[in-house]
Design a protein around this motif. Structure first.
Motif, PDB file in Angstrom:
ATOM      1  N   ALA A  24     -26.986 -14.063 -57.254  1.00 60.37           N
ATOM      2  CA  ALA A  24     -26.869 -12.633 -57.546  1.00 60.37           C
ATOM      3  C   ALA A  24     -25.987 -12.473 -58.769  1.00 60.37           C
ATOM      4  O   ALA A  24     -24.876 -13.005 -58.807  1.00 60.37           O
ATOM      5  CB  ALA A  24     -26.261 -11.888 -56.358  1.00 60.37           C
ATOM      6  N   ALA A  25     -26.498 -11.767 -59.745  1.00 63.52           N
ATOM      7  CA  ALA A  25     -25.710 -11.519 -60.955  1.00 63.52           C
ATOM      8  C   ALA A  25     -24.499 -10.667 -60.591  1.00 63.52           C
ATOM      9  O   ALA A  25     -24.567  -9.822 -59.701  1.00 63.52           O
ATOM     10  CB  ALA A  25     -26.559 -10.802 -61.992  1.00 63.52           C
ATOM     11  N   PRO A  26     -23.363 -10.903 -61.245  1.00 63.53           N
ATOM     12  CA  PRO A  26     -22.181 -10.082 -60.946  1.00 63.53           C
ATOM     13  C   PRO A  26     -22.438  -8.626 -61.312  1.00 63.53           C
ATOM     14  O   PRO A  26     -23.159  -8.336 -62.260  1.00 63.53           O
ATOM     15  CB  PRO A  26     -21.085 -10.692 -61.820  1.00 63.53           C
ATOM     16  N   SER A  27     -21.883  -7.738 -60.515  1.00 60.03           N
ATOM     17  CA  SER A  27     -22.070  -6.319 -60.796  1.00 60.03           C
ATOM     18  C   SER A  27     -21.265  -5.944 -62.036  1.00 60.03           C
ATOM     19  O   SER A  27     -20.258  -6.583 -62.351  1.00 60.03           O
ATOM     20  CB  SER A  27     -21.629  -5.485 -59.591  1.00 60.03           C
ATOM     21  N   PRO A  28     -21.701  -4.924 -62.755  1.00 59.24           N
ATOM     22  CA  PRO A  28     -20.962  -4.489 -63.941  1.00 59.24           C
ATOM     23  C   PRO A  28     -19.525  -4.104 -63.570  1.00 59.24           C
ATOM     24  O   PRO A  28     -19.268  -3.624 -62.474  1.00 59.24           O
ATOM     25  CB  PRO A  28     -21.737  -3.260 -64.414  1.00 59.24           C
ATOM     26  N   ALA A  29     -18.599  -4.345 -64.478  1.00 61.41           N
ATOM     27  CA  ALA A  29     -17.194  -4.047 -64.214  1.00 61.41           C
ATOM     28  C   ALA A  29     -16.568  -3.337 -65.412  1.00 61.41           C
ATOM     29  O   ALA A  29     -16.853  -3.671 -66.553  1.00 61.41           O
ATOM     30  CB  ALA A  29     -16.424  -5.331 -63.926  1.00 61.41           C
ATOM     31  N   ALA A  30     -15.729  -2.349 -65.118  1.00 62.66           N
ATOM     32  CA  ALA A  30     -14.938  -1.702 -66.161  1.00 62.66           C
ATOM     33  C   ALA A  30     -13.784  -2.641 -66.518  1.00 62.66           C
ATOM     34  O   ALA A  30     -13.308  -3.394 -65.681  1.00 62.66           O
ATOM     35  CB  ALA A  30     -14.407  -0.368 -65.663  1.00 62.66           C
ATOM     36  N   ASP A  31     -13.362  -2.606 -67.772  1.00 67.78           N
ATOM     37  CA  ASP A  31     -12.264  -3.451 -68.243  1.00 67.78           C
ATOM     38  C   ASP A  31     -11.466  -2.638 -69.257  1.00 67.78           C
ATOM     39  O   ASP A  31     -11.777  -2.641 -70.443  1.00 67.78           O
ATOM     40  CB  ASP A  31     -12.817  -4.731 -68.868  1.00 67.78           C
ATOM     41  N   LEU A  32     -10.451  -1.912 -68.778  1.00 63.74           N
ATOM     42  CA  LEU A  32      -9.668  -1.055 -69.663  1.00 63.74           C
ATOM     43  C   LEU A  32      -8.492  -1.820 -70.248  1.00 63.74           C
ATOM     44  O   LEU A  32      -7.791  -2.524 -69.520  1.00 63.74           O
ATOM     45  CB  LEU A  32      -9.177   0.183 -68.916  1.00 63.74           C
ATOM     46  N   ARG A  33      -8.280  -1.642 -71.540  1.00 67.56           N
ATOM     47  CA  ARG A  33      -7.202  -2.332 -72.248  1.00 67.56           C
ATOM     48  C   ARG A  33      -6.393  -1.314 -73.050  1.00 67.56           C
ATOM     49  O   ARG A  33      -6.949  -0.514 -73.788  1.00 67.56           O
ATOM     50  CB  ARG A  33      -7.776  -3.366 -73.205  1.00 67.56           C
ATOM     51  N   MET A  34      -5.077  -1.383 -72.900  1.00 69.59           N
ATOM     52  CA  MET A  34      -4.156  -0.515 -73.639  1.00 69.59           C
ATOM     53  C   MET A  34      -3.540  -1.334 -74.764  1.00 69.59           C
ATOM     54  O   MET A  34      -3.000  -2.412 -74.518  1.00 69.59           O
ATOM     55  CB  MET A  34      -3.061   0.006 -72.709  1.00 69.59           C
ATOM     56  N   GLU A  35      -3.632  -0.826 -75.981  1.00 67.11           N
ATOM     57  CA  GLU A  35      -3.036  -1.504 -77.122  1.00 67.11           C
ATOM     58  C   GLU A  35      -2.174  -0.504 -77.899  1.00 67.11           C
ATOM     59  O   GLU A  35      -2.602   0.613 -78.157  1.00 67.11           O
ATOM     60  CB  GLU A  35      -4.118  -2.080 -78.028  1.00 67.11           C
ATOM     61  N   TYR A  36      -0.974  -0.948 -78.252  1.00 66.22           N
ATOM     62  CA  TYR A  36      -0.056  -0.139 -79.051  1.00 66.22           C
ATOM     63  C   TYR A  36      -0.040  -0.658 -80.477  1.00 66.22           C
ATOM     64  O   TYR A  36      -0.085  -1.867 -80.697  1.00 66.22           O
ATOM     65  CB  TYR A  36       1.375  -0.229 -78.494  1.00 66.22           C
ATOM     66  N   GLY A  37       0.062   0.264 -81.420  1.00 69.12           N
ATOM     67  CA  GLY A  37       0.287  -0.127 -82.805  1.00 69.12           C
ATOM     68  C   GLY A  37       1.769  -0.362 -83.010  1.00 69.12           C
ATOM     69  O   GLY A  37       2.589  -0.153 -82.115  1.00 69.12           O
ATOM     70  N   HIS A  38       2.144  -0.812 -84.193  1.00 65.42           N
ATOM     71  CA  HIS A  38       3.560  -1.000 -84.515  1.00 65.42           C
ATOM     72  C   HIS A  38       4.258   0.357 -84.492  1.00 65.42           C
ATOM     73  O   HIS A  38       3.709   1.346 -84.990  1.00 65.42           O
ATOM     74  CB  HIS A  38       3.718  -1.650 -85.885  1.00 65.42           C
ATOM     75  N   PRO A  39       5.456   0.436 -83.950  1.00 67.95           N
ATOM     76  CA  PRO A  39       6.168   1.719 -83.947  1.00 67.95           C
ATOM     77  C   PRO A  39       6.477   2.152 -85.381  1.00 67.95           C
ATOM     78  O   PRO A  39       6.803   1.330 -86.229  1.00 67.95           O
ATOM     79  CB  PRO A  39       7.448   1.419 -83.169  1.00 67.95           C
ATOM     80  N   GLN A  40       6.311   3.445 -85.625  1.00 72.48           N
ATOM     81  CA  GLN A  40       6.590   3.994 -86.948  1.00 72.48           C
ATOM     82  C   GLN A  40       7.889   4.785 -86.886  1.00 72.48           C
ATOM     83  O   GLN A  40       7.960   5.801 -86.197  1.00 72.48           O
ATOM     84  CB  GLN A  40       5.442   4.881 -87.404  1.00 72.48           C
ATOM     85  N   ILE A  41       8.894   4.319 -87.601  1.00 74.67           N
ATOM     86  CA  ILE A  41      10.206   4.980 -87.609  1.00 74.67           C
ATOM     87  C   ILE A  41      10.219   6.001 -88.746  1.00 74.67           C
ATOM     88  O   ILE A  41       9.821   5.682 -89.873  1.00 74.67           O
ATOM     89  CB  ILE A  41      11.339   3.957 -87.768  1.00 74.67           C
TER      90      ILE A  41
END
Length: 161
Positions: A24-41
Motif C-alpha cells: 500500500a502506497a503511503p498516504s499523502p502527508a502535510a509537511d510544514l516548515r518554519m524558516e526565519y530570515g536573518h534578523p534586521q536591526i
C-alpha cells in the motif's frame, strides 16, 4: 531450475489461500516548515524585525494551522503581521484555516533590541491537522495531529534542531 521452482511456488501458495501482503502506497502527508530570515536591526538600534515563511512541503493539505512564536525574555514585542496576535508573555500566535501542498504564508515580528549582553532569539512551534486521505479499500482515516518544533530555524517532523 530456480526460475521454474519460483513459478510453481506462487500458484501453490495461492491454491492454499496464503496470499503475500499487498503493498500500500503511503498516504499523502502535510509537511510544514518554519524558516526565519536573518534578523534586521534598525539603523538607530531601536528594534529588530524577524521575517518568517511557513511552507507546506508535503503532499497533503494542513488544516487548523497554528504557528506559535516565542521571543527571548530580553525582548519586547512592538509589532506583528496579520493574522498574528501578540500575547503578554512574549508569545505570538498566528492562525491559518488551511495551507495546501506547495503553499506558503509569511509574516514578521518586530521587537525591541536586547539590553547589552542580552539574547536575541525567536523559537517557533507549528501544529496542524492533516487533511484526511483515502486509501483504497480502507476508507477515510480520521484527521491526524502533527507538529513541528523550530527553535530559531526550520524543522521537520517533531524533532527539535
Amino acid at each position: 531450475m530456480r526460475g521454474h521452482i519460483a513459478l510453481v511456488a506462487i500458484p501453490a501458495l495461492a491454491a492454499t489461500g496464503i496470499v503475500p501482503p499487498a503493498y500500500a502506497a503511503p498516504s499523502p502527508a502535510a509537511d510544514l516548515r518554519m524558516e526565519y530570515g536573518h534578523p534586521q536591526i534598525a539603523t538607530d538600534n531601536s528594534g529588530v524585525t524577524w521575517h518568517w515563511v511557513l511552507t507546506n512541503k508535503g503532499t497533503a493539505g494542513a488544516e487548523t494551522v497554528v504557528a506559535t512564536h516565542q521571543v527571548s525574555a530580553d525582548q519586547k514585542i512592538v509589532g506583528v503581521s496579520q493574522p498574528c496576535a501578540a500575547g503578554q508573555a512574549g508569545d505570538i500566535v498566528c492562525r491559518f484555516d488551511s495551507i495546501k501542498p506547495g503553499e506558503s504564508r509569511s509574516g514578521w515580528i518586530r521587537t525591541t533590541v536586547a539590553a547589552a549582553g542580552g539574547t536575541l532569539r525567536v523559537n517557533a512551534q507549528v501544529t496542524w491537522h492533516q487533511t484526511p486521505g483515502i486509501l483504497p479499500g480502507i476508507g477515510a482515516p480520521s484527521p491526524v495531529d502533527a507538529g513541528v518544533a523550530a527553535p530559531g530555524g526550520p524543522m521537520t517532523g517533531t524533532d527539535a534542531r
